[in-house]
Design a protein around this motif. Structure first.
Motif: not given
Length: 223
Positions: A44, A46-47, A50, A88, A127-128, A130-133
């Protein structure tokens, strides 16, 4: 590769392993004269972001090139990704924070629009998202709407930093139209990041322009 470059790469990789044990095996770190190159694949966005944040906090890093790819199977449509993104944003623990914020996906890239009270919440929404697959990029067009008078906001900043025992003896901050500019010195990069984070999360702060530097001296006495 110098010993410092090797130390930088090792520090970054170890932290990535600690935070992302599943994805870390596919992330590669190379350092050349302080310039970090991140490659590999993650699941994703987010990773990917990060990994870059981790690298930024390692002493000795002068530049970062983030070439990490995101694994996308292409099975989800933009409409499906848009629905998942907004789901999300409405999930706990930010359900009440992101009221009025929505996202739309086009070509796998998300655009966030709406308003929020602080720069900290604006970043949290990114951030939230960016966590969406399935999302490969996020454009953050969320507006920060603060209305406090500058002098009152400056007093709030002073109280917040004092409550957290932040040493402000070598730093100054100015407030103009709810935008904060930081100048001077803090103890180290971690303290600088902490100060910026505290101020960004104060209601009505629109933006923080950070010009703080780590103290070039080890004690309170300047050489």
């Amino acid at each position: 590769m110098t010993s410092l470059d090797h130390s930088i790469s090792t520090s970054i990789k170890n932290q990535i392993i600690k935070e992302m044990p599943d994805s870390s095996k596919d992330v590669h770190v190379e350092t050349r004269e302080g310039s970090v190159i991140l490659t590999g694949v993650v699941n994703i966005l987010y990773e990917k972001l990060r990994c870059e944040d981790i690298a930024k906090k390692v002493e000795g890093v002068t530049k970062i090139e983030n070439d990490i790819a995101i694994t996308l199977d292409g099975s989800a449509s933009d409409k499906e990704l848009t629905e998942l993104l907004n789901k999300n944003l409405r999930s706990e623990p930010h359900k009440s924070d992101f009221v009025g914020i929505t996202g739309k996906v086009n070509g796998g890239s998300a655009i966030l629009v709406g308003e929020t009270d602080t720069e900290g919440l604006r970043k949290s929404a990114l951030v939230e998202a960016s966590k969406t697959y399935g999302i490969k990029d996020v454009v953050n067009n969320i507006a920060v709407t603060g209305h406090s008078e500058d002098i009152s906001l400056a007093n709030v900043i002073f109280e917040e930093l004092a409550d957290r025992s932040i040493d402000t003896s070598d730093m100054t901050y100015t407030v103009a139209r709810n935008e904060v500019t930081l100048n001077g010195y803090a103890k180290n990069e971690n303290d600088i990041n902490r100060i910026v984070d505290i101020i960004e999360n104060i209601k009505s702060v629109k933006h923080v322009k950070n010009k703080l530097k780590p103290r070039p001296w080890k004690t309170g006495i300047r050489d």
